[in-house]
Design a protein around this motif. Sequence first.
Motif, PDB file in Angstrom:
ATOM      1  N   ASP A   1       0.980  -1.154   0.193  1.00 39.79           N
ATOM      2  CA  ASP A   1       0.109   0.060  -0.012  1.00 39.79           C
ATOM      3  C   ASP A   1       0.772   1.183  -0.225  1.00 39.79           C
ATOM      4  OD1 ASP A   1      -2.338  -1.426  -0.030  1.00 39.79           O
ATOM      5  OD2 ASP A   1      -2.199  -1.609   2.368  1.00 39.79           O
TER       6      ASP A   1
ATOM      7  N   ASP B   1       3.753   6.992  -6.146  1.00 37.63           N
ATOM      8  CA  ASP B   1       3.808   6.152  -7.527  1.00 37.63           C
ATOM      9  C   ASP B   1       5.272   5.513  -7.862  1.00 37.63           C
ATOM     10  OD1 ASP B   1       4.966   8.153  -8.897  1.00 37.63           O
ATOM     11  OD2 ASP B   1       3.076   9.261  -9.217  1.00 37.63           O
ATOM     12  N   ASP B   2       4.934   4.872  -9.166  1.00 36.33           N
ATOM     13  CA  ASP B   2       6.105   4.148  -9.514  1.00 36.33           C
ATOM     14  C   ASP B   2       7.164   5.313  -9.892  1.00 36.33           C
ATOM     15  OD1 ASP B   2       5.289   1.824  -8.998  1.00 36.33           O
ATOM     16  OD2 ASP B   2       4.445   1.382 -10.835  1.00 36.33           O
TER      17      ASP B   2
ATOM     18  N   GLU C   1       7.718  -0.781 -11.219  1.00 40.66           N
ATOM     19  CA  GLU C   1       6.417  -1.602 -11.116  1.00 40.66           C
ATOM     20  C   GLU C   1       6.640  -2.743 -10.957  1.00 40.66           C
ATOM     21  OE1 GLU C   1       5.373  -3.353 -13.683  1.00 40.66           O
ATOM     22  OE2 GLU C   1       3.308  -3.816 -13.126  1.00 40.66           O
TER      23      GLU C   1
ATOM     24  N   ARG D   1       6.557  -3.730  -6.925  1.00 39.81           N
ATOM     25  CA  ARG D   1       5.850  -3.051  -5.997  1.00 39.81           C
ATOM     26  C   ARG D   1       4.907  -4.246  -5.586  1.00 39.81           C
ATOM     27  NH1 ARG D   1       2.628   1.754  -4.975  1.00 39.81           N
ATOM     28  NH2 ARG D   1       4.410   2.885  -6.196  1.00 39.81           N
ATOM     29  N   TYR D   2       4.784  -4.150  -4.232  1.00 39.23           N
ATOM     30  CA  TYR D   2       3.603  -5.000  -3.716  1.00 39.23           C
ATOM     31  C   TYR D   2       2.359  -4.527  -3.370  1.00 39.23           C
ATOM     32  CZ  TYR D   2       7.868  -7.072  -1.190  1.00 39.23           C
ATOM     33  OH  TYR D   2       9.180  -7.713  -1.056  1.00 39.23           O
ATOM     34  N   SER D   3       1.422  -5.067  -4.282  1.00 36.10           N
ATOM     35  CA  SER D   3      -0.020  -4.772  -4.424  1.00 36.10           C
ATOM     36  C   SER D   3      -0.994  -5.153  -3.538  1.00 36.10           C
ATOM     37  CB  SER D   3      -0.507  -4.822  -5.903  1.00 36.10           C
ATOM     38  OG  SER D   3       0.696  -3.873  -6.759  1.00 36.10           O
ATOM     39  N   ARG D   4      -1.563  -4.673  -2.663  1.00 38.23           N
ATOM     40  CA  ARG D   4      -2.659  -5.369  -2.050  1.00 38.23           C
ATOM     41  C   ARG D   4      -3.843  -5.797  -2.801  1.00 38.23           C
ATOM     42  NH1 ARG D   4      -4.594  -5.169   3.674  1.00 38.23           N
ATOM     43  NH2 ARG D   4      -2.916  -3.535   3.795  1.00 38.23           N
TER      44      ARG D   4
ATOM     45  N   PHE E   1      -1.603  -9.852  -0.729  1.00 38.32           N
ATOM     46  CA  PHE E   1      -0.961  -8.943  -1.446  1.00 38.32           C
ATOM     47  C   PHE E   1      -0.439  -9.873  -2.535  1.00 38.32           C
ATOM     48  CE2 PHE E   1       3.761  -8.841  -0.724  1.00 38.32           C
ATOM     49  CZ  PHE E   1       3.863  -9.885  -0.078  1.00 38.32           C
TER      50      PHE E   1
END
Length: 317
Positions: A90, A94-95, A112, A115-118, A124
């Motif tokens: 979270d 931004d990247d 990109e 990135r750890y996206s939930r 995640f």
Amino acid sequence: MKKIVIQNPNLNHGELAGHPIELSPESALRRQELIGKRLAVQVSPLPGEGLPDLFLRAVIRNGYQLSSTAWRLLPGGTYRSVFAHRNFVDLHFDDQTMADFLGTPTGAADVEPLRYSRLSNGVFSFFGAATKISNLAAHRRVSPRFLAQSGYQKAIWSFLPIGFDPANREYLLDRCPVCNVELMFGPTLGLCFCHGCVDPNDPTKGIVDLREHPQELVDLESYENLDFACSLIDPALDAKRDATRSLHPDLRIVERGQIFEFIAIIGRLLDEADGNRGLTSVSPSSLHNATAAVRDWPSGVMEVGDKISRCLEASGL
Ligand SMILES: [Zn+2]
């Protein structure tokens, strides 16, 4: 842009000189364009490295001893008392912002994939594999042999169910072998050093080099099942791989992160059945047996289930 101050770079530690960005007309142009936005010394992602690992390496290469100090230099960056892999789920940066701050050579495309996206509550994406946030360690775990060879840390070391480096199979070290302090992401004297053992004559210099404390290697008759299990989750391996294709058709529809979770749950039950309760990581032998059971679905899982039931009943659990 806040003023960036370089604080006593630890030249002796090696990270400042290590892994320089490859020089090219494009990287030189980007270096120039980012003046005022980036840290003084740039970094570029290395194979298997996660964003927290890359950020920590940037912190160290730029001479900071506290990750939170560098974090506050990010646009909108606020103080963080805790700093670890879990903090990178979270992320509100931004990247592009993160890439510019770190000075990565390509830009947003460098950040990109890291990135750890939930994905949902408590879940995640760990390099494309769905897994629990609680699987991320809150502290640092390292392979001294890999550090000695390559000089950086890998994201897979922060993945708690696996307690060894999947490549060299060395058990991970998470405490200083001298003072026993837990290794951290926050205070740092370099990736290869304990932050608690400090040179009395130089507070910026660590005196316990983790590279001088190699750990035991996993010792099994066969490593095929361990390799299979790790291939489901390790970002250092080919992203296009999908070992689940070799599984029984019933399991091929399940995402590889979930297959690993299934294996880990069976592995933890096997550890408990063997009297090893509360382990941080699944023991390699149980990971091996659990993987073999899943690869032999459905009979393999049923057999191992019977064994677990017998052992737990015998121990009164
Ligand atoms: Zn120490």
